[in-house]
Design an enzyme around this catalytic site. Structure first.
Site, PDB file in Angstrom:
ATOM      1  N   ASP A   1      -8.987  16.815  54.365  1.00 24.09           N
ATOM      2  CA  ASP A   1      -8.992  16.523  55.914  1.00 24.09           C
ATOM      3  C   ASP A   1      -9.657  15.559  56.069  1.00 24.09           C
ATOM      4  O   ASP A   1     -10.710  14.871  55.609  1.00 24.09           O
ATOM      5  CB  ASP A   1      -9.475  17.744  56.662  1.00 24.09           C
TER       6      ASP A   1
ATOM      7  N   LYS B   1      12.738  30.094  71.887  1.00 24.86           N
ATOM      8  CA  LYS B   1      11.208  29.646  71.983  1.00 24.86           C
ATOM      9  C   LYS B   1      11.293  28.292  72.698  1.00 24.86           C
ATOM     10  O   LYS B   1      12.015  27.357  72.299  1.00 24.86           O
ATOM     11  CB  LYS B   1      10.781  29.505  70.420  1.00 24.86           C
TER      12      LYS B   1
ATOM     13  N   ASP C   1       8.165  13.215  57.232  1.00 24.61           N
ATOM     14  CA  ASP C   1       7.854  12.169  56.432  1.00 24.61           C
ATOM     15  C   ASP C   1       6.641  11.054  56.902  1.00 24.61           C
ATOM     16  O   ASP C   1       6.182  10.226  56.550  1.00 24.61           O
ATOM     17  CB  ASP C   1       9.139  11.131  56.333  1.00 24.61           C
TER      18      ASP C   1
ATOM     19  N   ARG D   1       5.244  31.915  60.655  1.00 25.35           N
ATOM     20  CA  ARG D   1       6.674  31.495  60.184  1.00 25.35           C
ATOM     21  C   ARG D   1       7.019  30.248  59.613  1.00 25.35           C
ATOM     22  O   ARG D   1       7.852  30.025  58.634  1.00 25.35           O
ATOM     23  CB  ARG D   1       7.852  31.605  61.455  1.00 25.35           C
TER      24      ARG D   1
ATOM     25  N   GLN E   1      -1.821  25.217  59.868  1.00 27.24           N
ATOM     26  CA  GLN E   1      -0.816  25.106  58.949  1.00 27.24           C
ATOM     27  C   GLN E   1      -1.349  25.035  57.511  1.00 27.24           C
ATOM     28  O   GLN E   1      -0.701  25.641  56.474  1.00 27.24           O
ATOM     29  CB  GLN E   1       0.291  24.017  59.312  1.00 27.24           C
TER      30      GLN E   1
END
Length: 323
Positions: free
Chosen positions: A162, A69, A230, A112, A140
């Site tokens: 958000d 990919k 992180d 995925r 996501q």
């Protein structure tokens, strides 16, 4: 000497279910934990600030899957009406090495990644978890909530945050209708984390950590999926974790030692493959705080791509191209 080209719409039209994506991603991690896959750490280049172009390749013998990919991540793209994640996936015949398909990787990358969080949650979260907080209401945020709901069906309520309040409100309405859950937009990151059984942070990955999530916000017994590395976690908050897990220890070491990431992260407890394969214990106490920092690895993509190829062929999707 032909290969099947699958556009983004072709990949979506193949209609692979999230449950099947999770099943195949879990199998790939089990194989990895048992030493049956080949996957070098992904090399990358960074042409723009906070951007990346990564080459991700893997060989999964049990799934007869080999390929690469080539994926780009550009956080500034949405402001230009362009996708943040884009790229192509090449699937090869493992017996001859010839490419058999080239397909858009945007949908695959989205699902995925959510599936990897779901696999981690299946082993590391409280199976009776009822609440989840989602930090970042983009692609996501959607795929992670959908996937985790598959493996933790008791989830009934969600909070979402958000930086753009309107995006959180749209997300809440959309995901409530899609999953039959109560999804509530909140005003601060602390509200999205405090008291939740599951917390997923999935905002854009930035080179400089922002220290958004603070110590004391994550309750005992909670599971955290840090999809954005992180970036948004203060070192003191991460230090409260009883177990710290990643999807590939070799990749993690490459980022930490060679690229200078993860300087203040806690010691690594396990590779997710080791846990899925039963080589290391998963959750051992209802009070454990556990974080999985999944970096996104090629076996996840290569677990999904052959099934997309099979479904596309069975449905007559795509365009055959001469090599």
């Amino acid at each position: 000497m032909k290969m099947l080209y699958l556009s983004r719409q072709d990949v979506i039209a193949a209609r692979m279910t999230m449950a099947e994506v999770i099943e195949r991603v879990e199998q790939a991690f089990r194989d990895k934990g048992e030493g049956r896959v080949e996957m070098p750490p992904k090399p990358g280049i960074h042409p723009a600030e906070d951007s990346f172009l990564n080459a991700m390749l893997a060989w999964i013998p049990t799934l007869k899957s080999a390929g690469l990919k080539w994926v780009a991540g550009y956080p500034a793209n949405p402001a230009k009406n362009l996708p943040q994640i884009s790229g192509l996936l090449i699937l090869n015949d493992p017996g001859t090495g010839l490419p058999i398909s080239v397909m858009d990787c945007t949908w695959i990358t989205a699902v995925r990644t959510g599936a990897a969080s779901a696999v981690a949650a299946r082993y590391l979260a409280d199976p009776g978890s009822e609440s989840i907080g989602i930090f970042g209401c983009g692609v996501q945020g959607r795929s992670n909530l959908e996937a985790i709901k598959v493996v933790l069906p008791a989830l009934a309520t969600a909070r979402c945050y958000d930086i753009e309040r309107g995006r959180a409100e749209v997300y809440a309405e959309e995901m409530s209708n899609k999953l039959g859950m109560e999804v509530q937009p909140v005003d601060t990151p602390e509200q999205v984390a405090h008291g939740m059984d599951i917390v997923v942070s999935c905002a854009p990955i930035l080179r400089t950590p922002q220290n958004t999530f603070q110590a004391g916000w994550i309750k005992p017994g909670a599971f955290v999926s840090a999809v954005d590395y992180d970036t948004y976690w203060a070192p003191q908050a991460m230090a409260e974790m009883d177990k710290f897990v990643t999807d590939d220890a070799a990749q993690y070491t490459h980022y930490k030692v060679d690229l200078g990431y993860f300087a203040d992260n806690p010691p690594l407890y396990a590779d997710l493959g080791e846990i899925v394969a039963g080589k290391k214990p998963a959750r051992e106490s209802p009070q454990e705080r556990i974080m999985a920092m999944n970096q996104g690895v090629a076996i996840e993509d290569m677990a999904v791509a052959p099934r997309i190829y099979e479904l596309a062929r069975s449905k007559g999707l795509g365009t055959w191209l001469e090599l």
